[in-house]
Design an enzyme around this catalytic site. Structure first.
Site, mmCIF file in Angstrom:
data_model
loop_
_atom_site.group_PDB
_atom_site.id
_atom_site.type_symbol
_atom_site.label_atom_id
_atom_site.label_comp_id
_atom_site.label_asym_id
_atom_site.label_seq_id
_atom_site.Cartn_x
_atom_site.Cartn_y
_atom_site.Cartn_z
ATOM 1 N N GLY A 106 0.852 -1.194 0.000
ATOM 2 C CA GLY A 106 0.000 0.000 0.000
ATOM 3 C C GLY A 106 0.884 1.240 0.000
ATOM 4 N N VAL A 107 0.239 2.364 0.287
ATOM 5 C CA VAL A 107 0.941 3.653 0.249
ATOM 6 C C VAL A 107 2.193 3.637 1.126
ATOM 7 C CG1 VAL A 107 0.680 6.104 0.759
ATOM 8 C CG2 VAL A 107 -1.248 4.834 -0.140
ATOM 9 N N ILE A 108 2.041 3.201 2.386
ATOM 10 C CA ILE A 108 3.154 3.282 3.338
ATOM 11 C C ILE A 108 4.286 2.338 2.920
ATOM 12 C CG2 ILE A 108 3.806 2.890 5.767
ATOM 13 C CD1 ILE A 108 0.881 3.779 6.467
ATOM 14 N N SER A 168 3.393 -3.211 6.890
ATOM 15 C CA SER A 168 2.432 -2.109 6.630
ATOM 16 C C SER A 168 1.183 -2.734 6.019
ATOM 17 C CB SER A 168 3.050 -1.072 5.693
ATOM 18 O OG SER A 168 3.640 -1.689 4.566
ATOM 19 N N ALA A 182 -4.939 12.276 6.168
ATOM 20 C CA ALA A 182 -4.914 13.464 7.021
ATOM 21 C C ALA A 182 -5.910 14.516 6.547
ATOM 22 C CB ALA A 182 -3.502 14.039 7.028
ATOM 23 N N HIS A 214 2.720 27.995 -20.052
ATOM 24 C CA HIS A 214 3.668 27.200 -20.834
ATOM 25 C C HIS A 214 5.083 27.639 -20.509
ATOM 26 C CE1 HIS A 214 5.418 24.946 -24.131
ATOM 27 N NE2 HIS A 214 6.134 26.024 -24.402
HETATM 28 P P1 FAD Z 1 -3.781 10.822 14.354
HETATM 29 O O1 FAD Z 1 -2.929 11.623 13.455
HETATM 30 O O2 FAD Z 1 -3.425 9.400 14.558
HETATM 31 O O3 FAD Z 1 -3.770 11.587 15.740
HETATM 32 C C1 FAD Z 1 -4.418 11.082 16.867
HETATM 33 C C2 FAD Z 1 -3.797 11.702 18.098
HETATM 34 O O4 FAD Z 1 -4.592 11.356 19.222
HETATM 35 C C3 FAD Z 1 -2.398 11.172 18.401
HETATM 36 O O5 FAD Z 1 -1.549 12.245 18.723
HETATM 37 C C4 FAD Z 1 -2.605 10.266 19.615
HETATM 38 O O6 FAD Z 1 -1.470 10.221 20.455
HETATM 39 C C5 FAD Z 1 -3.746 10.983 20.308
HETATM 40 N N1 FAD Z 1 -4.527 10.132 21.201
HETATM 41 C C6 FAD Z 1 -5.023 8.889 20.971
HETATM 42 N N2 FAD Z 1 -5.752 8.477 22.030
HETATM 43 C C7 FAD Z 1 -5.707 9.475 22.953
HETATM 44 C C8 FAD Z 1 -6.263 9.676 24.235
HETATM 45 N N3 FAD Z 1 -7.056 8.760 24.801
HETATM 46 N N4 FAD Z 1 -5.978 10.826 24.884
HETATM 47 C C9 FAD Z 1 -5.198 11.774 24.328
HETATM 48 N N5 FAD Z 1 -4.651 11.656 23.107
HETATM 49 C C10 FAD Z 1 -4.910 10.525 22.429
HETATM 50 N N6 FAD Z 1 -2.155 10.735 5.124
HETATM 51 C C11 FAD Z 1 -2.184 11.651 4.139
HETATM 52 O O7 FAD Z 1 -3.224 12.274 3.920
HETATM 53 N N7 FAD Z 1 -1.067 11.909 3.384
HETATM 54 C C12 FAD Z 1 0.101 11.255 3.574
HETATM 55 O O8 FAD Z 1 1.084 11.498 2.884
HETATM 56 C C13 FAD Z 1 0.155 10.278 4.603
HETATM 57 N N8 FAD Z 1 1.302 9.604 4.839
HETATM 58 C C14 FAD Z 1 1.337 8.714 5.852
HETATM 59 C C15 FAD Z 1 2.533 8.036 6.079
HETATM 60 C C16 FAD Z 1 2.619 7.116 7.090
HETATM 61 C C17 FAD Z 1 3.918 6.383 7.330
HETATM 62 C C18 FAD Z 1 1.483 6.882 7.930
HETATM 63 C C19 FAD Z 1 1.554 5.912 9.064
HETATM 64 C C20 FAD Z 1 0.294 7.549 7.714
HETATM 65 C C21 FAD Z 1 0.208 8.459 6.666
HETATM 66 N N9 FAD Z 1 -0.977 9.151 6.401
HETATM 67 C C22 FAD Z 1 -1.013 10.051 5.374
HETATM 68 C C23 FAD Z 1 -2.203 8.936 7.201
HETATM 69 C C24 FAD Z 1 -2.386 10.067 8.233
HETATM 70 O O9 FAD Z 1 -1.237 10.128 9.049
HETATM 71 C C25 FAD Z 1 -3.620 9.808 9.073
HETATM 72 O O10 FAD Z 1 -4.737 9.613 8.239
HETATM 73 C C26 FAD Z 1 -3.893 11.013 9.992
HETATM 74 O O11 FAD Z 1 -2.816 11.232 10.847
HETATM 75 C C27 FAD Z 1 -5.166 10.778 10.794
HETATM 76 O O12 FAD Z 1 -5.393 11.887 11.608
HETATM 77 P P2 FAD Z 1 -6.178 11.777 12.985
HETATM 78 O O13 FAD Z 1 -6.204 13.163 13.536
HETATM 79 O O14 FAD Z 1 -7.446 11.077 12.784
HETATM 80 O O15 FAD Z 1 -5.307 10.832 13.916
#
Ligand code: FAD
Length: 485
Positions: free
Chosen positions: A196-198, A289, A340, A464
């Site tokens: 996949g992507v990762i 991954s 994200a 262009h």
């Molecule tokens: P998260 O970013 O996971 O953040 C959740 C936060 O909540 C974390 O800081 C965690 O510590 C905190 N948390 C969890 N439970 C608790 C709790 N009970 N109390 C307090 N804090 C808590 N997406 C893209 O769009 N483009 C990309 O290029 C891309 N590249 C990626 C590359 C990799 C290697 C990986 C692993 C993912 C990638 N993604 C990418 C996916 C993207 O990172 C996620 O979709 C995005 O981070 C999701 O955002 P979120 O806010 O839902 O959760």
């Protein structure tokens, strides 16, 4: 007496911090809780995206691409280099610096927007009059009360059954982004489970730095979610670059031979190929991954009458409302693509709904990007989907080979492909494999948001020489009237 807020956001990833900022912009009194710790134990808001996802992976992709260019392509420009070396420790330190800039940027934005940040774990305590009580357990434990709660706790890497992450030999995305941090060395042999992507992005980083990379994929086809023409082109290019793929495999036993003091060592993966024949590969490190699981552990959802579904996601409707009044959930912890920008869109929409506005997310127009070289990006329907759905469509493609800017860049791989409704000419999907696809796709998103036709794009003046002329030419190709090919 607990501190009172209009909105409490649990999690400060791209979902959580954007929700907190937007809600604060709308005049609400907002708290955001996040437990992520930096190496010194301090707060590191930004979630997976900032700490071990989007941002650090793109930093390593950039460094390794510079190296690849210097090693293999500078000669074409008349630039010669002697004794080209990669300082892996420095590359990782730069990546860590980029992550810190982003962590600090979010803390600054919280201050600027008057969001109260709490470093620790958030969990539901109980429903109270007019809201919910949330416990923060961390450096300083306290209880907060919020009228509205947004859960944005994200996701974590899925482990392979029987082969837990040790982040030394069997690596999640976290360990994959730290390879060489102490040793300063790229692995000689790298195994990757999941194409996949990762898997593709991390495999590309370490291949460029000299690793022999083998990617094992359980699915029978390569990049099954992509338009088939793009997937075929990408697979051909990646194989030519030296990535080795084995599709349709069944993973068997994974054995680790630990090195001295838990450092070094090797991993053997036993697997069956698509014909059921047994094989094994040895590698210094193995990146697993194979998807991600939603983070709900420790949230004590049951304290307010919530429960994850059978796949671990918090169930929500199209507007990110849970079954409990005034509790929302967004981002990776709910259904939909784990991206994200999808989390950010949901964040803004939920904050606006809470403020009495009409936030909206168009789930059909979320772009996808894979930051390999060439990059892959798309939005809307694939040709397979249109066929399955019986939609009559027209297709048009334009190769970067025929684009002057791509030739000047020295990067002519891939193409832009348009899919448009056969009757109305409305753009239904745009698929790009090639240079800066991640940037080019934005034009398609804007066009599709305004329900443009391919003729609209074909009649808009594009600078262009630019790669975006390929987008215009692909739009012209829908009507079989390209001007440059
Ligand atoms: P998260 O970013 O996971 O953040 C959740 C936060 O909540 C974390 O800081 C965690 O510590 C905190 N948390 C969890 N439970 C608790 C709790 N009970 N109390 C307090 N804090 C808590 N997406 C893209 O769009 N483009 C990309 O290029 C891309 N590249 C990626 C590359 C990799 C290697 C990986 C692993 C993912 C990638 N993604 C990418 C996916 C993207 O990172 C996620 O979709 C995005 O981070 C999701 O955002 P979120 O806010 O839902 O959760």
């Amino acid at each position: 007496m607990s501190k009172q807020f209009d909105v409490i956001v649990i999690g400060a990833g791209p979902g959580g911090y954007i929700a907190a900022i937007r809600a604060a912009q709308l005049g609400l009194n907002v708290a955001c809780i996040d437990e992520w710790k930096n190496e010194k134990g301090g707060p590191a808001p930004g979630g997976t995206c900032t700490n071990v996802g989007c941002i650090p992976s793109k930093a390593l992709l950039q460094s390794s691409e510079h190296f690849e260019q210097a090693a293999h392509h500078f000669g074409e420009h008349g630039i010669s280099l002697k004794d080209l070396k990669m300082d892996v420790k420095k590359m990782i330190a730069r990546k860590d610096g980029v992550v810190k800039q982003n962590n600090d940027g979010i803390l600054y934005l919280f201050k600027k927007n008057k969001v109260s940040f709490f470093h620790g774990k958030g969990s539901f305590v109980k429903a109270v009059d007019g809201g919910y009580e949330i416990a923060v357990t961390g450096d300083k434990s306290e209880t907060l009360t919020g009228k509205q709660i947004i859960v944005a706790t994200g996701s974590s890497a899925r482990q392979l059954p029987g082969a837990p992450f040790d982040e030394e030999n069997i690596l999640s995305n976290d360990g994959a982004l730290r390879i060489g941090k102490t040793s300063g060395a790229a692995p000689k042999k790298l195994g990757v489970i999941g194409s996949g992507v990762i898997g593709l992005e991390m495999g590309s980083v370490w291949r460029r730095l000299g690793a022999e990379v083998t990617v094992l994929e359980m699915a029978p086809s390569f990049l099954g979610g992509c338009d088939a023409a793009v997937a075929k082109e990408a697979e051909k290019i990646f194989r030519k670059q030296g990535l080795s793929f084995e599709l349709g495999v069944k993973i068997g036993e994974v054995k680790v031979a630990a090195g001295k003091n838990g450092k070094g060592g090797s991993v053997t993966v036993h697997y069956e190929d698509a014909n059921g024949k047994a094989h094994s590969i040895d590698s210094d490190r193995l990146i697993v991954s194979i998807g991600r699981v939603p983070n709900t552990e420790g949230l004590t959802l049951d304290a307010v009458g919530l429960a994850p579904d059978e796949r671990g996601f918090i169930p929500v409707d199209d507007e990110c409302r849970t079954s409990v009044p005034n509790i929302y959930a967004i981002g990776d912890v709910v259904r939909g693509p784990m991206l994200a920008h999808k989390a950010e869109e949901e964040a803004v929409a939920v904050a606006e709904r809470i403020a009495g506005q009409h936030g909206h997310v168009d789930f059909a127009l979320i772009p996808w990007v894979i930051y390999t070289s060439p990059e892959i990006a798309w939005v809307g329907k694939t040709e397979q989907q249109l066929k399955e759905q019986g939609v009559a469509y027209k297709a048009g493609s334009f190769p970067f080979m025929a684009n002057g800017r791509a030739r000047a860049l020295g990067d002519t791989t891939g193409f832009v492909k348009f899919l448009a409704d056969a009757k109305t000419d409305e753009i239904l999907g745009v698929h790009i494999v090639g240079p800066y696809a991640s940037e080019l796709i934005a034009e398609a998103c804007v066009a599709m948001a305004f329900r443009a036709s391919s003729e609209d794009i074909a009649r808009i003046c594009h600078a262009h020489p630019s790669l975006s002329e390929s987008t215009k030419e692909a739009a012209l190709a829908v009507d079989k009237r390209t001007l440059s090919f």
